[in-house]
Scaffold this motif. Sequence first.
Motif, PDB file in Angstrom:
ATOM      1  N   ALA A 174       0.842  -1.204   0.000  1.00  0.00           N
ATOM      2  CA  ALA A 174       0.000   0.000   0.000  1.00  0.00           C
ATOM      3  C   ALA A 174       0.875   1.253   0.000  1.00  0.00           C
ATOM      4  O   ALA A 174       0.589   2.229  -0.702  1.00  0.00           O
ATOM      5  N   LEU A 175       1.969   1.213   0.779  1.00  0.00           N
ATOM      6  CA  LEU A 175       2.907   2.341   0.802  1.00  0.00           C
ATOM      7  C   LEU A 175       3.538   2.537  -0.568  1.00  0.00           C
ATOM      8  O   LEU A 175       3.707   3.679  -1.037  1.00  0.00           O
ATOM      9  N   GLU A 176       3.884   1.450  -1.215  1.00  0.00           N
ATOM     10  CA  GLU A 176       4.482   1.559  -2.547  1.00  0.00           C
ATOM     11  C   GLU A 176       3.509   2.222  -3.522  1.00  0.00           C
ATOM     12  O   GLU A 176       3.908   3.040  -4.353  1.00  0.00           O
ATOM     13  N   ILE A 177       2.223   1.886  -3.399  1.00  0.00           N
ATOM     14  CA  ILE A 177       1.220   2.537  -4.246  1.00  0.00           C
ATOM     15  C   ILE A 177       1.142   4.023  -3.917  1.00  0.00           C
ATOM     16  O   ILE A 177       1.031   4.868  -4.811  1.00  0.00           O
ATOM     17  N   ALA A 178       1.249   4.366  -2.620  1.00  0.00           N
ATOM     18  CA  ALA A 178       1.224   5.782  -2.223  1.00  0.00           C
ATOM     19  C   ALA A 178       2.411   6.544  -2.813  1.00  0.00           C
ATOM     20  O   ALA A 178       2.261   7.676  -3.285  1.00  0.00           O
ATOM     21  N   THR A 179       3.610   5.932  -2.788  1.00  0.00           N
ATOM     22  CA  THR A 179       4.785   6.605  -3.348  1.00  0.00           C
ATOM     23  C   THR A 179       4.658   6.728  -4.875  1.00  0.00           C
ATOM     24  O   THR A 179       5.138   7.692  -5.464  1.00  0.00           O
ATOM     25  N   THR A 180       3.992   5.758  -5.494  1.00  0.00           N
ATOM     26  CA  THR A 180       3.716   5.852  -6.934  1.00  0.00           C
ATOM     27  C   THR A 180       2.745   7.001  -7.199  1.00  0.00           C
ATOM     28  O   THR A 180       2.937   7.801  -8.129  1.00  0.00           O
ATOM     29  N   LEU A 181       1.700   7.109  -6.371  1.00  0.00           N
ATOM     30  CA  LEU A 181       0.735   8.200  -6.519  1.00  0.00           C
ATOM     31  C   LEU A 181       1.382   9.561  -6.312  1.00  0.00           C
ATOM     32  O   LEU A 181       0.952  10.556  -6.906  1.00  0.00           O
ATOM     33  N   ALA A 182       2.427   9.603  -5.464  1.00  0.00           N
ATOM     34  CA  ALA A 182       3.125  10.868  -5.206  1.00  0.00           C
ATOM     35  C   ALA A 182       3.731  11.447  -6.475  1.00  0.00           C
ATOM     36  O   ALA A 182       3.956  12.654  -6.584  1.00  0.00           O
ATOM     37  N   VAL A 188      -7.957   3.840  -5.893  1.00  0.00           N
ATOM     38  CA  VAL A 188      -7.039   4.836  -6.476  1.00  0.00           C
ATOM     39  C   VAL A 188      -7.153   4.916  -7.998  1.00  0.00           C
ATOM     40  O   VAL A 188      -6.573   5.805  -8.619  1.00  0.00           O
ATOM     41  N   SER A 189      -7.915   3.994  -8.602  1.00  0.00           N
ATOM     42  CA  SER A 189      -8.065   4.024 -10.066  1.00  0.00           C
ATOM     43  C   SER A 189      -8.984   5.154 -10.525  1.00  0.00           C
ATOM     44  O   SER A 189      -8.991   5.498 -11.713  1.00  0.00           O
ATOM     45  N   GLY A 198     -10.180   8.309 -11.817  1.00  0.00           N
ATOM     46  CA  GLY A 198      -9.488   9.405 -12.498  1.00  0.00           C
ATOM     47  C   GLY A 198      -8.119   9.034 -13.025  1.00  0.00           C
ATOM     48  O   GLY A 198      -7.379   9.893 -13.494  1.00  0.00           O
ATOM     49  N   ARG A 199      -7.756   7.756 -12.927  1.00  0.00           N
ATOM     50  CA  ARG A 199      -6.445   7.310 -13.412  1.00  0.00           C
ATOM     51  C   ARG A 199      -6.628   6.073 -14.302  1.00  0.00           C
ATOM     52  O   ARG A 199      -7.683   5.462 -14.342  1.00  0.00           O
ATOM     53  N   THR A 200      -5.552   5.714 -14.988  1.00  0.00           N
ATOM     54  CA  THR A 200      -5.536   4.488 -15.785  1.00  0.00           C
ATOM     55  C   THR A 200      -4.494   3.560 -15.180  1.00  0.00           C
ATOM     56  O   THR A 200      -3.408   3.997 -14.802  1.00  0.00           O
ATOM     57  N   ILE A 201      -4.843   2.278 -15.076  1.00  0.00           N
ATOM     58  CA  ILE A 201      -3.935   1.300 -14.482  1.00  0.00           C
ATOM     59  C   ILE A 201      -3.747   0.127 -15.442  1.00  0.00           C
ATOM     60  O   ILE A 201      -4.714  -0.424 -15.971  1.00  0.00           O
ATOM     61  N   LEU A 202      -2.485  -0.220 -15.680  1.00  0.00           N
ATOM     62  CA  LEU A 202      -2.138  -1.440 -16.407  1.00  0.00           C
ATOM     63  C   LEU A 202      -1.404  -2.329 -15.420  1.00  0.00           C
ATOM     64  O   LEU A 202      -0.422  -1.903 -14.807  1.00  0.00           O
ATOM     65  N   MET A 203      -1.879  -3.555 -15.225  1.00  0.00           N
ATOM     66  CA  MET A 203      -1.290  -4.408 -14.202  1.00  0.00           C
ATOM     67  C   MET A 203      -1.025  -5.817 -14.711  1.00  0.00           C
ATOM     68  O   MET A 203      -1.767  -6.358 -15.523  1.00  0.00           O
ATOM     69  N   VAL A 204       0.099  -6.385 -14.238  1.00  0.00           N
ATOM     70  CA  VAL A 204       0.369  -7.815 -14.392  1.00  0.00           C
ATOM     71  C   VAL A 204      -0.084  -8.470 -13.096  1.00  0.00           C
ATOM     72  O   VAL A 204       0.277  -8.025 -12.007  1.00  0.00           O
ATOM     73  N   GLU A 205      -0.908  -9.488 -13.198  1.00  0.00           N
ATOM     74  CA  GLU A 205      -1.446 -10.122 -11.996  1.00  0.00           C
ATOM     75  C   GLU A 205      -1.775 -11.588 -12.298  1.00  0.00           C
ATOM     76  O   GLU A 205      -2.289 -11.909 -13.360  1.00  0.00           O
ATOM     77  N   HIS A 206      -1.440 -12.477 -11.338  1.00  0.00           N
ATOM     78  CA  HIS A 206      -1.741 -13.901 -11.496  1.00  0.00           C
ATOM     79  C   HIS A 206      -3.051 -14.306 -10.821  1.00  0.00           C
ATOM     80  O   HIS A 206      -3.640 -15.328 -11.169  1.00  0.00           O
ATOM     81  N   ASN A 207      -3.476 -13.525  -9.833  1.00  0.00           N
ATOM     82  CA  ASN A 207      -4.651 -13.902  -9.053  1.00  0.00           C
ATOM     83  C   ASN A 207      -5.924 -13.607  -9.858  1.00  0.00           C
ATOM     84  O   ASN A 207      -6.298 -12.462 -10.061  1.00  0.00           O
ATOM     85  N   MET A 208      -6.584 -14.686 -10.300  1.00  0.00           N
ATOM     86  CA  MET A 208      -7.733 -14.521 -11.191  1.00  0.00           C
ATOM     87  C   MET A 208      -8.927 -13.864 -10.509  1.00  0.00           C
ATOM     88  O   MET A 208      -9.694 -13.157 -11.153  1.00  0.00           O
ATOM     89  N   SER A 209      -9.098 -14.092  -9.214  1.00  0.00           N
ATOM     90  CA  SER A 209     -10.233 -13.465  -8.538  1.00  0.00           C
ATOM     91  C   SER A 209     -10.035 -11.956  -8.445  1.00  0.00           C
ATOM     92  O   SER A 209     -10.990 -11.182  -8.520  1.00  0.00           O
ATOM     93  N   VAL A 210      -8.775 -11.509  -8.301  1.00  0.00           N
ATOM     94  CA  VAL A 210      -8.467 -10.074  -8.319  1.00  0.00           C
ATOM     95  C   VAL A 210      -8.837  -9.492  -9.688  1.00  0.00           C
ATOM     96  O   VAL A 210      -9.510  -8.463  -9.790  1.00  0.00           O
ATOM     97  N   ILE A 211      -8.405 -10.165 -10.735  1.00  0.00           N
ATOM     98  CA  ILE A 211      -8.658  -9.698 -12.099  1.00  0.00           C
ATOM     99  C   ILE A 211     -10.158  -9.659 -12.386  1.00  0.00           C
ATOM    100  O   ILE A 211     -10.680  -8.690 -12.939  1.00  0.00           O
ATOM    101  N   ALA A 212     -10.864 -10.717 -11.963  1.00  0.00           N
ATOM    102  CA  ALA A 212     -12.314 -10.775 -12.193  1.00  0.00           C
ATOM    103  C   ALA A 212     -13.028  -9.645 -11.477  1.00  0.00           C
ATOM    104  O   ALA A 212     -14.020  -9.100 -11.974  1.00  0.00           O
TER     105      ALA A 212
END
Length: 256
Positions: free
Chosen positions: A156-164, A194-195, A197-211
């Motif tokens: 979550a902190l890493e996402i915050a620093t990315t948002l910064a 956090v999405s 007003g933003r655009t997110i491109l993600m690599v993810e293996h967890n199918m329930s997250v993606i769904a």
Amino acid sequence: MNDIILETRNLTKQFKGFTAVSAVDLHIRRGHIHALIGPNGAGKTTCFNLLTKFLVPTSGQILFNGRDITADAPAQIARQGIIRSFQISAVFPHMSVLENVRIGLQRKLGTSFQFWKNGASLRQLDARAMALLDEVDLTGFAHVTTVDLPYGRKRALEIATTLAMDPELMLLDEPTQGMGHEDVDRVTALIKKVSTGRTILMVEHNMSVIAGICDRISVLQRGAVLAEGNYAEVSRDPQVMQAYMGTVNTELEGAH
């Protein structure tokens, strides 16, 4: 086509005769959460490395907001608003949570390496840093040393620093990797939050997250796009089922 924020045309990367990414055409819509999925070795991370110019394409084009950025350096890419969060948590472990976000804000101001700046000049960033911590539900952890944070909170902190860095397009590389269910649910909800007003491109293996959160999915196999569509379309695609040899297809069906 101004709703397309990022486009690739025949994007290709070869390593000494091995084609890791093969003629990939991506169309990432503004405001969408778009996932890249595929079996191990499908070329997902290589594709991310090409988009952020950590690797130079062998051929093809990358366009951001209609502008060709294929020849741009990584720092130029970041300044234009494409910011990547890495698969392995990239934070300063012995600084506080607040200080980590403040460094992200300094980068945006162009003073990132001036660690000797006096405290008063840095404290002007505190209000914005605290607002970002609030956005990722870390307000109560502001003065905790980062090394002491639970793993999910570090992400979550890493996402915050990315948002910064005020990204227009966020690239998230396996944001829920190695997490238990509770952390997965928290980080998934956070990405959705956090999405806005933003655009997110993600690599993810967890199918329930993606769904649960993705608007569109591109499936890679052997470096090429095998299928693209929303979750329902991709999970029913016979080629996708065959590529995953039934193992992940059970997950695909179970995630509905």
